[in-house]
Design an enzyme around this catalytic site. Structure first.
Site, PDB file in Angstrom:
ATOM      1  CE1 TYR A 150      14.474  77.654   9.635  1.00 17.77           C
ATOM      2  CE2 TYR A 150      15.346  78.399  11.744  1.00 17.77           C
ATOM      3  CZ  TYR A 150      15.230  78.548  10.370  1.00 17.77           C
ATOM      4  OH  TYR A 150      15.867  79.586   9.743  1.00 17.77           O
ATOM      5  CB  ILE A 183      16.779  88.132   8.116  1.00 16.38           C
ATOM      6  CG1 ILE A 183      18.184  87.586   8.418  1.00 16.38           C
ATOM      7  CG2 ILE A 183      16.781  89.064   6.914  1.00 16.38           C
ATOM      8  CD1 ILE A 183      19.217  88.645   8.753  1.00 16.38           C
TER       9      ILE A 183
END
Length: 248
Positions: A150, A183
């Site tokens: 990632y 988030i």
């Protein structure tokens, strides 16, 4: 209504940052197109966006599949009457350092951006004040011991954003990236980790000087700024939106 009459295509927009971005544009008068793999979430998002009164196009699209991207982007342009802004938002969340993790990161986080941008290019070239916004991550700005694929993919997104900006400047197409910090939103990765891995959740929370996770809407607001005339002289940039998390 900064975006009245503008046409916005969001790759991955049924929840989280993608949906918040679509809603932000729709609330300001834009016509929006969104996609997602899951029909149920896509239908809910479609109905919600329609309440703003503007044109909304929604279709299923697996962003790991080149053929589905090749179909969705021109279908969106036809439905909306063109493309002014392309937002590349989806992630494969390839966390594991194995073939599966690397394939997910490469196919979605990197190649979906490359493909969507390619298929949108002829429509963006025909638009006034066109722009591309790529959603990266602060993970792409530092080494990772938990999610190497990632992090590497997001680093590639940040680098590619600069290359895109340089290549497309002659066509007057601006390209920028946003790198969110952690988030939290319903159903998102940090929402799940709150119960699945509370130790990691608390460690991430402790790393944010402001003492809370960011919201999808706070990323969407930056995307709207980058697509607006206020950012007309900004291109090739990566905007970190993390509440100071990188400082922690």
């Amino acid at each position: 209504m900064r975006f009245k009459g503008r046409k916005i295509v969001i790759m991955g927009g049924s929840r989280g940052i993608g949906f918040a971005t679509a809603e932000g544009f729709a609330a300001e008068g834009a016509a929006v197109a969104i996609c997602a793999r899951g029909a149920d979430g896509l239908d809910v998002a479609h109905r919600s966006l329609k309440t703003h009164g503007g044109q909304v196009f929604a279709a299923r699209c697996d962003l790991a599949d080149p053929d589905q991207i090749a179909a969705f982007v021109p279908e969106s342009a036809e439905a909306l009457g063109g493309i002014d802004v392309l937002v590349n938002n989806a992630s494969g969340f390839g966390m594991s350092n194995d073939e599966t993790g690397w394939a997910a990161s490469f196919n979605v986080d990197i190649m979906a951006i490359v493909r969507a941008s390619r298929f949108a290019l002829r429509f963006l070239e025909a638009a006034e004040a066109a722009s591309i916004i790529n959603i990266a991550s602060i993970a792409g700005l530092r080494a990772s011991n938990r999610s190497a694929p990632y992090a590497a993919a997001k680093a590639a997104v940040i680098n590619y954003t600069g290359s895109q900006a340089k290549m497309l400047a002659r066509q007057r197409i601006r390209v920028n990236a946003i790198s969110p910090g952690s988030i939290e939103f319903p159903g998102g990765i940090w929402d799940r980790r709150k119960t699945e891995n509370p130790k990691l959740y608390q460690a991430a929370l402790a790393s944010i000087p402001f003492g809370r996770f960011g919201t999808a809407e706070e990323i969407a607001e930056v995307a709207l700024f980058l697509a607006s005339p206020a950012a007309r002289w900004i291109t090739g940039q990566n905007i970190v939106v993390d509440g100071g998390q990188l400082l922690g």
